[in-house]
Write an enzyme that holds these catalytic residues in place. Sequence first.
Site, mmCIF file in Angstrom:
data_model
loop_
_atom_site.group_PDB
_atom_site.id
_atom_site.type_symbol
_atom_site.label_atom_id
_atom_site.label_comp_id
_atom_site.label_asym_id
_atom_site.label_seq_id
_atom_site.Cartn_x
_atom_site.Cartn_y
_atom_site.Cartn_z
ATOM 1 N N CYS A 181 0.807 -1.223 0.000
ATOM 2 C CA CYS A 181 0.000 0.000 0.000
ATOM 3 C C CYS A 181 0.837 1.269 0.000
ATOM 4 C CB CYS A 181 -0.939 -0.012 1.203
ATOM 5 S SG CYS A 181 -1.931 -1.520 1.282
ATOM 6 N N HIS A 316 -3.199 7.994 5.650
ATOM 7 C CA HIS A 316 -3.466 6.648 5.151
ATOM 8 C C HIS A 316 -4.866 6.224 5.593
ATOM 9 C CE1 HIS A 316 -2.117 3.078 3.168
ATOM 10 N NE2 HIS A 316 -2.204 2.319 4.248
ATOM 11 N N HIS A 353 -10.164 1.291 0.429
ATOM 12 C CA HIS A 353 -8.696 1.218 0.443
ATOM 13 C C HIS A 353 -8.202 0.661 -0.889
ATOM 14 C CE1 HIS A 353 -4.650 0.643 1.408
ATOM 15 N NE2 HIS A 353 -4.725 -0.043 2.529
#
Length: 440
Positions: A181, A316, A353
């Site tokens: 990520c 994030h 996400h």
Amino acid sequence: MTSTAGPDRDHIVISGMAVEAPGGIDTLSSYWSALANSRELIGPFPRDRGWPIEELLSLGDREGWGQVGDAGGFLDRVAEFDPSFFGISQREALASDPQQRVGLRVAWRALENAGVNPGALAGEDAGCYIGASPMEYGPSASEINEHSGFRTVGYGQLGVAGRISHSLGLTGPSMCIDSACASSLTALHLAVSALRNGECDWAIAGAVCVMSSPMGFYEFAKNGALSSDGHCRAYSDDASGTLWGEGAVALLVEPEARARRLGHPVYGRVLASYTNHNGKGRPILVPRAHAQEKLVRRTVEMSGIDPADIGMIEGHGTATRAGDVAELTALQNTYGAAGGDPVLGSVKSNAGHAQAAAGMLGLGKLLLAGRHGEIPPTLYADNPTTKVDWSRSSLRLATKTQPWQPKDDIRYGAVSSFGAGGANAHAIIAIPAHEENDNF
């Protein structure tokens, strides 16, 4: 590691941008509209990818598994692609991961957004740096099937950057980056570093995530880190886990002098970027607040700015208990303790996400917010987590649309992304408040 900023060096700027996001979004204007109007872009599982929907939705009935809701942030047009437009045969396109196809589309549009003709770039000394992770597309390459012979470059992260460079005729460095990520901001970091080091004249930096399989839903349902209610409640006390999504963003990055000379728009200057790793100790999936704090401090040092000048932080914000607490702790200890008034949010609350593309979607949000002079709200932020003490720093969540005031005609923002393998990435962006263009 050398600084990416300094008064004696030409700034590296972002001068073109394109996006694809859940909810049918494929323009910058529609992306900004969704963010500014607090739209949640979550939808049901796609029914055209051959996923075992009934099994997925019943995983919670198994001992030791969490519930999987019929929800995620999915792109609408991953199957739509004109291979001949990019010089690819129909058979080769079918054997290629959809991440390659979507990556080609957004790269082409990012160049057009900057006022560049993508069809007239053959031989250009330009780089291509794309964040992507493997997504289990198609049958195994170690069996005989109709895709045999095309799978070598058909795998997702192997070929996305190569496809773009090949299609456009670019001759500079070309690579895919997989740090989970953290991939997309790492791709930006490498592109900027390459420009600083004279490895290419300009570059495409971007990231793409298309889930060809529901692998991530299985993994996080078993690990107890998947949202139980079909929402990604970043930094919220109601968060139950993350929710997977998809997306793609491509940027044109180049020296500012080149952008000005060619009349390209300037969305923002990359003042500094930095990457690091959590190191050993705790399990690899567990984030580390101390590593993230070190990351932020080093990036601020590289940027040469006062951390109190940072007005917007695109975090994030995975909505996992361990992840959000670690990140908030690091941000409170850095930007929150600098004497400014930083406002924090996460686009994951809107779109889920997007994994390897998550940081790039966040960067796109930051750039558009700076251009509009507004910080859009983060969904579900009105009930912030009680796992941290909010009173100990000036850091606060973006609960509503609010003006973003510039300092000396510049809006300063920061964006973070952290990878499941322990990699972390952070960037600080300066957005000129006086810039005007109609490219979004």
